[in-house]
Enzyme design. Structure first.
Site, mmCIF file in Angstrom:
data_model
loop_
_atom_site.group_PDB
_atom_site.id
_atom_site.type_symbol
_atom_site.label_atom_id
_atom_site.label_comp_id
_atom_site.label_asym_id
_atom_site.label_seq_id
_atom_site.Cartn_x
_atom_site.Cartn_y
_atom_site.Cartn_z
ATOM 1 N N CYS A 44 -13.700 -9.650 27.525
ATOM 2 C CA CYS A 44 -13.211 -10.384 28.692
ATOM 3 C C CYS A 44 -12.226 -9.606 29.567
ATOM 4 O O CYS A 44 -12.421 -9.559 30.789
ATOM 5 C CB CYS A 44 -12.663 -11.752 28.326
ATOM 6 N N ARG B 253 -13.425 -5.518 15.448
ATOM 7 C CA ARG B 253 -12.385 -6.429 14.972
ATOM 8 C C ARG B 253 -12.121 -6.157 13.506
ATOM 9 O O ARG B 253 -13.037 -6.176 12.692
ATOM 10 C CB ARG B 253 -12.829 -7.892 15.137
ATOM 11 N N GLN C 126 -21.824 -8.195 21.142
ATOM 12 C CA GLN C 126 -21.910 -9.588 21.565
ATOM 13 C C GLN C 126 -22.764 -9.676 22.816
ATOM 14 O O GLN C 126 -22.656 -8.821 23.696
ATOM 15 C CB GLN C 126 -20.531 -10.094 21.972
ATOM 16 N N ASP D 14 -22.254 -11.176 25.496
ATOM 17 C CA ASP D 14 -21.124 -11.851 26.118
ATOM 18 C C ASP D 14 -21.378 -12.062 27.597
ATOM 19 O O ASP D 14 -22.149 -11.325 28.207
ATOM 20 C CB ASP D 14 -19.904 -10.941 25.941
ATOM 21 N N HIS E 180 -19.145 -13.722 31.299
ATOM 22 C CA HIS E 180 -18.012 -14.445 31.870
ATOM 23 C C HIS E 180 -18.439 -14.958 33.229
ATOM 24 O O HIS E 180 -18.928 -14.192 34.053
ATOM 25 C CB HIS E 180 -16.799 -13.541 31.952
ATOM 26 N N LYS F 34 -13.792 -25.842 23.568
ATOM 27 C CA LYS F 34 -14.988 -25.028 23.428
ATOM 28 C C LYS F 34 -16.108 -25.772 22.725
ATOM 29 O O LYS F 34 -15.875 -26.756 22.021
ATOM 30 C CB LYS F 34 -14.664 -23.745 22.665
ATOM 31 N N HIS G 160 -15.998 -18.263 29.271
ATOM 32 C CA HIS G 160 -16.531 -17.272 28.332
ATOM 33 C C HIS G 160 -17.747 -17.887 27.683
ATOM 34 O O HIS G 160 -17.721 -19.065 27.322
ATOM 35 C CB HIS G 160 -15.551 -16.957 27.203
#
Length: 637
Positions: free
Chosen positions: A334, A363, A381, A383, A385, A466, A512
RNA sequence: GCCAUCGUAGCUCAGUCGGUAGAGCAACUGAUUCGUAAUCAGUAGGUCGGGGGUUCGAUUCCUCUCGAUGGCACCA
């Protein structure tokens, strides 16, 4: 008093008749098989007197409430067995759980796996002793004093913390007495023998890692031996579809000690990986996303600005530089994507911007948390946004849910998928109005997308409510894959803006979103879901062309060339082996299609098509088979 | 991170009460051209996770460490 039975019959009994006596009044055999009763919807001991009108169900082995009572009793009997065998062991809590029970004990010396059969045997002895189980109501202070006096300080602490209104009940069987709400079986013999201790584990008092370390013993218990056997069989089956095992057998990936939580992808595994990404790329392009890529390693000051240095430092891989500063591997995409938004000025007309990144993130995970592909330390990911205006927020969230559902449907996971809707936690930022609006949008979405969802009140991130999309693995563990988070923090913190219609500067919303989540984890889930038998379009090898004799090699090669040019993943097997040998090997490797060609096929311009899982084969014209396979092997539209 | 268990050939596992290891499958070589879930024969393959210690001698005992497994805790 009037007692109403499930079939609607009403009978009259004197006040203070017990459930068991009522069962007896119906039939001797019913009384014999009575485990407990449900009075006015509340499970109770059969020996408890009933003093008012109400509805009564007699709980026997087949009753839906039976298993929980059986399992809870198994926990008590295990505790009794442990205290007999290991005096001085303290009991803490021992509930019934899905498929079984556990009990947490406090003891200086550790239990060993060898202790389990001993404990189990003692449990069987206690069952054979047929100890009567009785319920006693105690006065609070006396109960606390009692447990303290016998050295059961954990139990005393539990009572201390019970609300003052709670009735304190003890259940006694033989010399063992435990604080318990009940209900329980009338005597230990009723438990039967369909139970088994399964594993030894560590746990913490009250689930708090700063408190005492306890030892937990897990067991499984059922109403009948058949049920127990079926359950054990099911466990065995589940082990066979463990993605770690399949990954080895199918030659997809491996791990090495030098790279804990990082995957070595073999060619076949990487094919699955790339195919999934190709599929997602196609989906998000059609849905109006743009794809970007951002750095994997950024200066610590960058993460200080984003807030990760404060909140997420423990989970970040940090690389000290030779100089005075240091870098950190990105744990999330992000902040990077935000830099792309900030690279230009934006008008309200530009929004929404849907920015996707197949970003590899790192991570650091606690050593005990790592698990195959499901929890790794380096993963990609899918991912994205979405930067949008407030008036666009709800439509954007709904659109991504629609996309989410399409993807999970294409991947065959829509049925097993569950959604957890997590709302505002106590510790949070942002105004209540923002939370109201964001939660309302997500709530609305839950109601419209037609997926099973549950409310997870108070479990949202501190910056956002979420939706988490959760699936269960072969061994019964839940894994979060997709997620949608309506962020009310980062856009402000990192100074995002757009110019509104009236010329004023406004802060955009940022959502997200990940659909597959971690590609690694998702592949693990897919493997287990399909037990390795992936759908044709995802299979790393879609078809094997197996020759029966050398004479058919060039015929097979021509077919293979045709398939390859259409993008089909085909492997030739021209080895000098019997066809049954080849069939077995490729079937074990879970190749969806085997095309066998010999003299006959060559002469007739056909192929003998064998589908994974079928016992036989069908002869088809080569032209039709090729055309059909070229079509079927493509990514879902 | 915590508790427990484990780490021997590519895989699954055996073994040594301390004297440096074995099986099946896989691999490789040769023969077999064999019509739908294992053709036969042979060969090769291991610093017994890594460091340190005890010992004449350690894969075996002790210790540290790394990793894995099952739970727990964690999971912006």
């Amino acid at each position: 008093m009037k007692i109403t039975f499930p079939d609607g019959a009403v009978r009259e009994y004197p006040v203070n008749t017990t459930g068991l006596e009522i069962a007896e009044s119906i039939s001797k055999s019913l009384a014999k098989s009575t485990l407990a009763v449900v009075f006015n919807g509340e499970p109770r001991d059969s020996a408890r007197a009933i003093d008012t009108d109400g509805t009564l169900e007699i709980v026997t082995k087949d009753h839906p409430a039976a298993l929980e009572i059986i399992r809870h009793d198994a926990a008590h009997i295990m505790a009794e067995a442990v205290q007999e065998l290991f005096p001085g062991t303290q009991v803490t809590i021992g509930p019934a759980i899905e498929n079984g029970f556990y009990y947490d004990f406090y003891r200086e010396t550790a239990f060993t796996p060898d202790d389990l059969p001993k404990i189990e045997q003692r449990m069987r002895d206690i069952v054979a002793r047929n100890e009567v189980i009785t319920r006693e109501v105690w006065e609070r202070d006396k109960a606390i004093a009692h447990f303290n006096s016998i050295g059961e300080t954990f139990k005393a602490e539990i009572i201390q913390d019970l609300p003052g209104t709670e009735t304190i009940t003890l259940y006694r069987q033989g010399k063992f007495a435990d604080l318990c709400r009940g209900p329980h079986l009338p005597s230990t013999h009723k438990l039967g023998t369909a139970f088994k201790l399964t594993k030894l584990a560590g746990s913490y008092w009250r689930g708090d890692h700063t408190k005492a370390q306890l030892q937990r013993i897990y067991g499984t218990a059922w109403a009948t031996q058949e049920q127990l056997d079926a359950y054990l069989k099911q466990l065995e089956e589940a082990e066979k579809r463990d993605h770690r095992k399949l990954g080895r057998e199918m030659d997809l990936f491996h791990f090495q000690d030098e790279a804990p939580g990082s995957v070595f992808w073999h060619p076949k595994g990487w094919t699955i990986y790339q195919t999934l990404i190709a599929y997602m790329r196609r989906k998000i392009t059609a849905a109006g996303y743009v794809e970007v890529n951002t750095p994997q390693m950024l200066d610590a000051t960058f993460w200080q600005k984003s807030g990760h240095w404060d909140k997420y430092r423990e989970n970040m891989f940090v690389i000290p530089d030779d100089h005075s500063h240091c870098y950190a591997m990105k744990p999330m995409s992000c902040p990077g994507n935000i830099q792309l938004y900030k690279a230009h000025q934006h008008s309200y007309r530009d929004l929404p911007i849907r920015m996707a990144e197949f970003g590899q993130v790192f991570r650091r995970e606690a050593s005990g948390a790592r698990h195959g592909l499901m929890r790794v330390q380096a993963f990609t990911q899918d991912d994205a946004h979405i930067f949008c205006r407030h008036d666009q927020l709800e439509a954007e969230v709904i659109a991504m849910c629609t996309l989410m559902k399409e993807v999970y449907t294409d991947l065959g996971l829509a049925d097993s998928l569950r959604v957890k809707f997590s709302t505002r936690p106590e510790q949070r930022i942002g105004s209540d109005e923002d939370w109201d609006r964001a939660e309302a949008a997500l709530q609305n979405v839950c109601n419209t997308i037609g997926l099973n969802w549950t409310l997870n009140a108070g479990d949202g991130a501190f910056y956002a409510p979420k939706l988490d999309f959760v699936v269960t693995d072969a061994i019964g563990r839940d894994w979060q894959c997709g997620t949608i988070q309506v962020d009310m923090n980062l856009p402000h913190r990192l100074g995002l803006s757009y110019v509104a219609e009236d010329g004023s500067k406004q802060v955009p919303h940022m959502v997200h979103r990940a659909i597959l989540g971690s590609l690694e984890r998702f592949i693990g889930v897919l493997l287990e879901h399909y037990a390795g038998n992936l759908p044709l379009w995802l299979a790393p090898v879609q078809v094997v062309l197996a020759t029966i004799t050398d004479e058919a090699v060039s015929y097979a090669e021509n077919l293979a060339a045709e398939l390859r040019s259409a993008g089909v993943r085909v492997v030739m097997d021209v080895r000098n082996e019997k066809i049954s040998y080849k069939v077995r090997e490729h079937s074990v490797a879970k190749v969806p299609l085997i095309w066998a060609v010999g003299k006959n096929e060559m002469a007739d311009k056909t192929v003998a098509v064998r589908r994974l899982g079928s016992q036989g084969q069908e002869t088809e014209s080569a032209a039709t088979a090729v055309a059909a396979l070229c079509e079927a092997a493509q990514l879902p539209a």
